[in-house]
Design a protein around this motif. Structure first.
Motif, PDB file in Angstrom:
ATOM      1  N   ILE A 174     -66.525  12.396  13.865  1.00 17.62           N
ATOM      2  CA  ILE A 174     -67.391  11.491  14.636  1.00 17.62           C
ATOM      3  C   ILE A 174     -67.459  10.198  13.840  1.00 17.62           C
ATOM      4  CG2 ILE A 174     -69.717  11.145  15.551  1.00 17.62           C
ATOM      5  CD1 ILE A 174     -69.979  14.289  15.446  1.00 17.62           C
ATOM      6  N   HIS A 175     -66.931   9.121  14.377  1.00 10.80           N
ATOM      7  CA  HIS A 175     -66.799   7.866  13.611  1.00 10.80           C
ATOM      8  C   HIS A 175     -67.358   6.701  14.417  1.00 10.80           C
ATOM      9  CE1 HIS A 175     -65.091   4.640  11.207  1.00 10.80           C
ATOM     10  NE2 HIS A 175     -64.569   5.513  10.358  1.00 10.80           N
ATOM     11  N   VAL A 211     -64.151  11.476  17.812  1.00  8.34           N
ATOM     12  CA  VAL A 211     -65.177  11.060  18.771  1.00  8.34           C
ATOM     13  C   VAL A 211     -65.734   9.729  18.274  1.00  8.34           C
ATOM     14  CG1 VAL A 211     -67.285  11.671  19.994  1.00  8.34           C
ATOM     15  CG2 VAL A 211     -65.795  13.493  19.116  1.00  8.34           C
ATOM     16  N   MET A 212     -65.638   8.703  19.092  1.00 13.17           N
ATOM     17  CA  MET A 212     -66.111   7.374  18.685  1.00 13.17           C
ATOM     18  C   MET A 212     -67.528   7.157  19.208  1.00 13.17           C
ATOM     19  SD  MET A 212     -62.565   5.559  19.584  1.00 13.17           S
ATOM     20  CE  MET A 212     -62.093   4.287  18.440  1.00 13.17           C
ATOM     21  N   THR A 213     -68.406   6.722  18.311  1.00 10.38           N
ATOM     22  CA  THR A 213     -69.810   6.524  18.692  1.00 10.38           C
ATOM     23  C   THR A 213     -70.347   5.261  18.019  1.00 10.38           C
ATOM     24  OG1 THR A 213     -71.950   7.646  18.865  1.00 10.38           O
ATOM     25  CG2 THR A 213     -70.734   7.991  16.821  1.00 10.38           C
ATOM     26  N   HIS A 214     -71.690   5.054  18.029  1.00 12.13           N
ATOM     27  CA  HIS A 214     -72.294   3.824  17.507  1.00 12.13           C
ATOM     28  C   HIS A 214     -71.608   2.638  18.186  1.00 12.13           C
ATOM     29  CE1 HIS A 214     -73.810   0.782  14.713  1.00 12.13           C
ATOM     30  NE2 HIS A 214     -74.578   1.682  14.143  1.00 12.13           N
ATOM     31  N   ARG A 235     -49.247   2.941  21.060  1.00  5.23           N
ATOM     32  CA  ARG A 235     -49.295   4.247  21.726  1.00  5.23           C
ATOM     33  C   ARG A 235     -49.652   5.438  20.847  1.00  5.23           C
ATOM     34  NH1 ARG A 235     -45.550   2.158  25.426  1.00  5.23           N
ATOM     35  NH2 ARG A 235     -46.843   1.722  27.212  1.00  5.23           N
ATOM     36  N   ASP A 236     -49.047   5.514  19.652  1.00 11.68           N
ATOM     37  CA  ASP A 236     -49.278   6.722  18.852  1.00 11.68           C
ATOM     38  C   ASP A 236     -50.255   6.461  17.705  1.00 11.68           C
ATOM     39  OD1 ASP A 236     -47.748   5.057  17.444  1.00 11.68           O
ATOM     40  OD2 ASP A 236     -46.333   6.558  16.707  1.00 11.68           O
ATOM     41  N   LEU A 237     -51.206   5.542  17.953  1.00 11.13           N
ATOM     42  CA  LEU A 237     -52.096   5.112  16.878  1.00 11.13           C
ATOM     43  C   LEU A 237     -53.090   6.188  16.440  1.00 11.13           C
ATOM     44  CD1 LEU A 237     -52.315   2.510  15.328  1.00 11.13           C
ATOM     45  CD2 LEU A 237     -54.070   1.751  16.902  1.00 11.13           C
ATOM     46  N   GLY A 238     -53.729   6.851  17.375  1.00 10.11           N
ATOM     47  CA  GLY A 238     -54.812   7.772  17.013  1.00 10.11           C
ATOM     48  C   GLY A 238     -54.410   9.228  17.080  1.00 10.11           C
ATOM     49  N   PRO A 239     -55.381  10.123  16.804  1.00  8.09           N
ATOM     50  CA  PRO A 239     -55.125  11.562  16.968  1.00  8.09           C
ATOM     51  C   PRO A 239     -54.845  11.890  18.441  1.00  8.09           C
ATOM     52  CG  PRO A 239     -57.252  11.142  15.900  1.00  8.09           C
ATOM     53  CD  PRO A 239     -56.745   9.830  16.375  1.00  8.09           C
ATOM     54  N   ASP A 240     -54.369  13.110  18.708  1.00  8.97           N
ATOM     55  CA  ASP A 240     -54.031  13.480  20.085  1.00  8.97           C
ATOM     56  C   ASP A 240     -55.251  13.465  20.998  1.00  8.97           C
ATOM     57  OD1 ASP A 240     -51.476  13.740  19.337  1.00  8.97           O
ATOM     58  OD2 ASP A 240     -51.524  15.920  19.089  1.00  8.97           O
ATOM     59  N   GLN A 241     -56.406  13.911  20.455  1.00  8.33           N
ATOM     60  CA  GLN A 241     -57.602  13.963  21.295  1.00  8.33           C
ATOM     61  C   GLN A 241     -58.625  12.934  20.827  1.00  8.33           C
ATOM     62  OE1 GLN A 241     -59.250  17.893  21.793  1.00  8.33           O
ATOM     63  NE2 GLN A 241     -60.850  17.168  23.171  1.00  8.33           N
ATOM     64  N   ILE A 242     -58.951  11.998  21.709  1.00  9.84           N
ATOM     65  CA  ILE A 242     -59.919  10.946  21.374  1.00  9.84           C
ATOM     66  C   ILE A 242     -60.971  10.898  22.479  1.00  9.84           C
ATOM     67  CG2 ILE A 242     -60.243   8.496  20.893  1.00  9.84           C
ATOM     68  CD1 ILE A 242     -57.144   8.411  20.383  1.00  9.84           C
ATOM     69  N   ILE A 243     -62.235  10.927  22.077  1.00 11.90           N
ATOM     70  CA  ILE A 243     -63.322  10.909  23.054  1.00 11.90           C
ATOM     71  C   ILE A 243     -64.236   9.732  22.733  1.00 11.90           C
ATOM     72  CG2 ILE A 243     -65.370  12.161  23.879  1.00 11.90           C
ATOM     73  CD1 ILE A 243     -63.894  14.770  23.054  1.00 11.90           C
ATOM     74  N   LEU A 244     -64.617   8.975  23.764  1.00  8.10           N
ATOM     75  CA  LEU A 244     -65.628   7.939  23.582  1.00  8.10           C
ATOM     76  C   LEU A 244     -66.971   8.581  23.916  1.00  8.10           C
ATOM     77  CD1 LEU A 244     -64.204   4.680  25.164  1.00  8.10           C
ATOM     78  CD2 LEU A 244     -65.165   4.907  22.884  1.00  8.10           C
ATOM     79  N   ALA A 245     -67.868   8.631  22.969  1.00 14.48           N
ATOM     80  CA  ALA A 245     -69.138   9.309  23.208  1.00 14.48           C
ATOM     81  C   ALA A 245     -70.002   8.536  24.192  1.00 14.48           C
ATOM     82  CB  ALA A 245     -69.878   9.490  21.885  1.00 14.48           C
TER      83      ALA A 245
END
Ligand SMILES: [Zn+2]
Ligand SMILES: [Zn+2]
Length: 253
Positions: A174-175, A211-214, A235-245
């Motif tokens: 969670i970042h 999971v992106m928050t704040h 395209r391949d910047l982040g992990p496979d699973q990214i969630i915007l909180a």
């Protein structure tokens, strides 16, 4: 194990988001106590609550005042608040000064310095590590036997920062991500993160899920940091699973 995002805004509440508060009821653990904490009451499932504060900026601690209301309405018998000693002093002498708040909070203050660099809570080990932010803040990592989670806010997300080693290969990160890529200068000035830097750091640290928050509180948009735009560019910047909180998001870990 469920994690509830009770507040996902940075800085101040908006129409869509309260300020930072992340709650794991089954573990009796909360990260930060922003205004979203008022939503914790029906979720309290244990007699002890352990609140780990990243730092003492108001968007992370104002909700402590709600405990005066929450504790008598729940089965809570003991609330521990963990933070660096300087942050505890600032909260108690500042926000909880009798001219600003009328009563003693029903909590036990625990300085992180008194514990060393980790704490065993039931079946989990909690560790903390420094982040880059005006006045300083700390990130946390919780490791169970077969699960790990890290909570990192507020910080500048340079991918060379030492804290990325602390969250290496974590199952869930969670970042914070207060700003989009067009606001890098302002993010640096205020000690915060922007979208592509968080994605890049998480990828490099081989984080499993992000999971992106704040997030920016003034935006009513579900994607206030233009995650879609950043991913389209790299395209391949982040992990496979990214969630915007979003507020009231609940994830089964
Ligand atoms: Zn903040
Ligand atoms: Zn801050």
């Amino acid at each position: 194990m469920n994690v509830h995002f009770l507040g996902t805004a940075g800085y101040h509440p908006g129409e869509r988001r309260q300020t930072s508060c992340v709650f794991l009821p089954e573990a009796g653990v909360m990260f930060d106590a922003g205004t979203g904490i008022f939503r914790a009451t029906p979720l309290i499932a244990k007699e002890s609550l352990h609140i780990f504060l990243s730092h003492a900026h108001l968007d992370h601690v104002f909700g402590l005042t709600c405990l005066l209301d929450i504790v008598p309405k729940t089965i809570l018998k003991k609330v521990y608040v963990y933070a660096e000693q300087a942050k505890i002093d600032a909260i108690r002498n500042g926000m909880l000064h009798p001219l600003l708040f009328p009563a003693e909070l029903p909590v036990e203050w625990v300085s992180l310095e008194s514990l060393g660099d980790s704490l065993t809570l039931n079946d989990a080990v909690v560790r903390w590590f420094p982040l880059t932010h005006p006045g300083g803040s700390v990130g946390y990592r919780m490791d169970w036997e077969d699960l790990s989670l890290a909570y990192v806010t507020d910080t500048t997300a340079d991918d060379t920062s030492p804290y990325w080693n602390e969250v290496r290969e974590v199952d869930w990160l969670i970042h914070e991500c207060n700003f989009c890529d067009s606001e890098i200068e302002f993010a640096r000035m205020t000690g915060h993160s922007w979208t592509s830097a968080v994605l890049k750091g998480a990828k490099k640290a081989r984080v499993q899920r992000l999971v992106m928050t704040h997030l920016q509180p003034l935006s009513e948009n579900a994607d206030p940091v233009d995650l879609a735009g950043s991913l389209a560019k790299h395209r391949d910047l982040g992990p496979d699973q990214i969630i915007l909180a979003d507020d009231l998001l609940c994830i089964e870990l």
